[in-house]
Scaffold this motif. Structure first.
Motif, short mmCIF file in Angstrom:
data_model
loop_
_atom_site.label_atom_id
_atom_site.label_comp_id
_atom_site.label_asym_id
_atom_site.label_seq_id
_atom_site.Cartn_x
_atom_site.Cartn_y
_atom_site.Cartn_z
N GLU A 17 -7.88 11.32 -0.27
CA GLU A 17 -6.95 12.41 -0.55
C GLU A 17 -5.61 12.07 0.09
O GLU A 17 -5.55 11.38 1.09
CB GLU A 17 -7.48 13.71 0.06
CG GLU A 17 -8.73 14.26 -0.61
CD GLU A 17 -8.44 14.72 -2.03
OE1 GLU A 17 -7.41 15.40 -2.23
OE2 GLU A 17 -9.23 14.39 -2.93
N ARG A 18 -4.53 12.59 -0.52
CA ARG A 18 -3.22 12.43 0.12
C ARG A 18 -3.23 13.10 1.48
O ARG A 18 -3.86 14.14 1.64
CB ARG A 18 -2.15 13.14 -0.72
CG ARG A 18 -1.71 12.39 -1.93
CD ARG A 18 -0.62 13.19 -2.64
NE ARG A 18 0.39 12.26 -3.11
CZ ARG A 18 1.46 11.93 -2.43
NH1 ARG A 18 1.71 12.48 -1.28
NH2 ARG A 18 2.30 11.05 -2.92
N ILE A 19 -2.50 12.53 2.44
CA ILE A 19 -2.38 13.18 3.74
C ILE A 19 -1.58 14.47 3.58
O ILE A 19 -1.92 15.51 4.12
CB ILE A 19 -1.68 12.24 4.75
CG1 ILE A 19 -2.52 10.99 4.97
CG2 ILE A 19 -1.44 12.97 6.07
CD1 ILE A 19 -1.88 9.96 5.88
N MET A 58 0.83 -1.21 0.00
CA MET A 58 0.00 0.00 0.00
C MET A 58 0.86 1.26 0.00
O MET A 58 2.01 1.23 0.42
CB MET A 58 -0.96 0.00 1.19
CG MET A 58 -0.33 0.10 2.54
SD MET A 58 -1.55 -0.14 3.85
CE MET A 58 -2.50 1.36 3.70
N ASP A 59 0.31 2.36 -0.50
CA ASP A 59 1.07 3.60 -0.60
C ASP A 59 1.24 4.28 0.75
O ASP A 59 0.44 4.07 1.67
CB ASP A 59 0.36 4.58 -1.55
CG ASP A 59 0.54 4.19 -3.00
OD1 ASP A 59 1.19 3.16 -3.25
OD2 ASP A 59 0.02 4.91 -3.87
N ALA A 60 2.25 5.12 0.84
CA ALA A 60 2.56 5.78 2.11
C ALA A 60 1.77 7.08 2.27
O ALA A 60 1.76 7.68 3.34
CB ALA A 60 4.05 6.09 2.17
N ASP A 61 1.10 7.53 1.22
CA ASP A 61 0.50 8.86 1.28
C ASP A 61 -0.91 8.86 1.85
O ASP A 61 -1.57 9.88 1.90
CB ASP A 61 0.50 9.50 -0.11
CG ASP A 61 -0.20 8.64 -1.13
OD1 ASP A 61 -0.82 7.64 -0.73
OD2 ASP A 61 -0.15 8.98 -2.33
N GLY A 62 -1.40 7.68 2.27
CA GLY A 62 -2.72 7.62 2.88
C GLY A 62 -3.85 7.48 1.87
O GLY A 62 -5.01 7.39 2.26
MG MG Z 1 -0.68 8.65 -4.12
#
Ligand code: MG
Ligand code: UDP
Length: 347
Positions: free
Chosen positions: A214-216, A107-111
């Protein structure tokens, strides 16, 4: 020939969550808090032990320091820091390499990949016995029409003549069962295209629709040209459609030229018409020149790919590796260096 290794039976109750992070210092702490909460629930419900691996892909902000400060209560925590930015695909590969036997979730780190969904992915594996549980965007309404058109064209080409079509709109947010993760590890190529590979291996696959959040913090790392590059990478890794299209185009052009030539010949023989030469010659020249350049470019893509596989360079270098929490005592010394082709072949 390498033998297919039997699935490690002890891996059946472990889940490793792999999170590639490139300049995500601001998002990491919030994501980690959420992940720990989810991990507790999953542990209680499925009796799994959970590892989280953050792969710092050569970040230039404080991502590594942020990762070092994370708590490792209730989970095993690994931090793998690259010597420079190698790209997301390399980070995913590192996560796969460093994960202990068991299921692997990316999973991506950006939330944007909601930790809540992790529970659904795990349930697809544990309850419904799927090997690959992937997610796809529920819709693409927010995106510009041009981008949607490119995406549609991309998947058409990608799945041309494919025995195992790659599901449209599927993302990197996915879970692989122990045997699927094992299959993925056996893929020898270093030009990786994860979504494609994890579909190619087969087994029981299930897709789950989701809405990216949305990105954090921060902004997306992809611009148009990088996306185009990734698409070409994926296409040339999985499909020979571009080569086919090139050959078909060649045949089409030759046929047209032949017909046109015959037509001119007849016209001047029967009617005595002399064809105006200059414009038709220039047009013909430009068409043929252009098509030839495109074909050479397409072939070059495949040759470049063959060359880079031949060089057999490691996909990444690890500058720092930290193991904390539950995994600490149990962790076998992980392969610090990525395996070379020879080592992979010997396995
Ligand atoms: Mg992203
Ligand atoms: N990422 C990475 N290396 C890179 C670029 C991105 O590890 O060179 C990570 C990034 O930190 C994030 C994930 O890949 O966790 C997805 O990146 P991003 O959010 O920029 O892509 P998008 O969500 O816009 O497709």
């Amino acid at each position: 020939m390498r033998q297919v290794a039997p699935v490690d039976p002890t891996g059946d109750d472990r889940l490793t969550i792999v999170v590639p992070a490139f300049n995500e210092a601001e998002s990491l702490p919030a994501l980690h808090r959420e992940l720990i909460g989810v991990a507790r629930e999953i542990k209680a419900e499925y009796r799994l032990s959970i590892d989280v691996i953050y792969v710092d892909d050569g970040s230039r902000d404080g991502t590594l320091d942020a990762a070092r400060a994370l708590a490792s209560e209730d989970i095993g925590l690994q931090i793998v820091s690259f010597s420079r930015n190698f790209g997301k695909e390399a980070a995913l590969l590192a996560g796969l390499d460093f994960a202990r036997p068991g299921a692997v979730l990316f999973m991506d780190a950006d939330g944007q990949h909601a930790p809540d969904l992790v529970k659904q992915l795990v349930s697809g594996w544990r309850r419904d016995r799927f090997d690959v549980v992937y997610t796809y965007k529920a819709h693409r309404e927010g995106e510009p029409a041009l981008r949607r058109a490119f995406t549609a064209l991309f998947y058409r080409l990608l799945n041309y003549d494919a025995r195992q079509p790659i599901p449209e709109d599927a993302g990197d947010f996915r879970l692989l069962s122990p045997r699927a993760a094992d299959a993925l590890r056996q893929m020898p190529e270093r030009n990786r295209f994860f979504k494609g590979l994890s579909s190619w291996i087969g087994f029981r696959q299930r897709g789950i629709a989701y809405e990216p959040r949305e990105r954090i913090a921060g902004a997306t790392k992809w611009n148009f040209f990088q996306l185009l590059g990734l698409s070409i990478e994926g296409l040339t890794a999985f499909s020979i459609a571009p080569l086919r299209v090139a050959s078909l185009l060649g045949v089409l052009l030759a046929a047209t030229a032949l017909a046109f030539g015959g037509f001119i010949l007849l016209e001047s023989l029967l009617k005595g018409v002399s064809v105006p030469g200059y414009p038709s010659v220039i047009v013909g020249l430009m068409v043929i020149g252009g098509v030839q350049l495109i074909m050479i470019g397409v072939m070059g893509e495949y040759i470049a790919k063959a060359l880079s596989e031949l060089k057999g360079r490691p996909a990444y270098f690890v500058a720092e590796h930290i193991v904390r929490g539950e995994g600490e005592a149990a962790a076998e010394p992980p392969a610090q260096e990525p395996r070379t082709k020879e080592q992979r072949a010997a396995e």
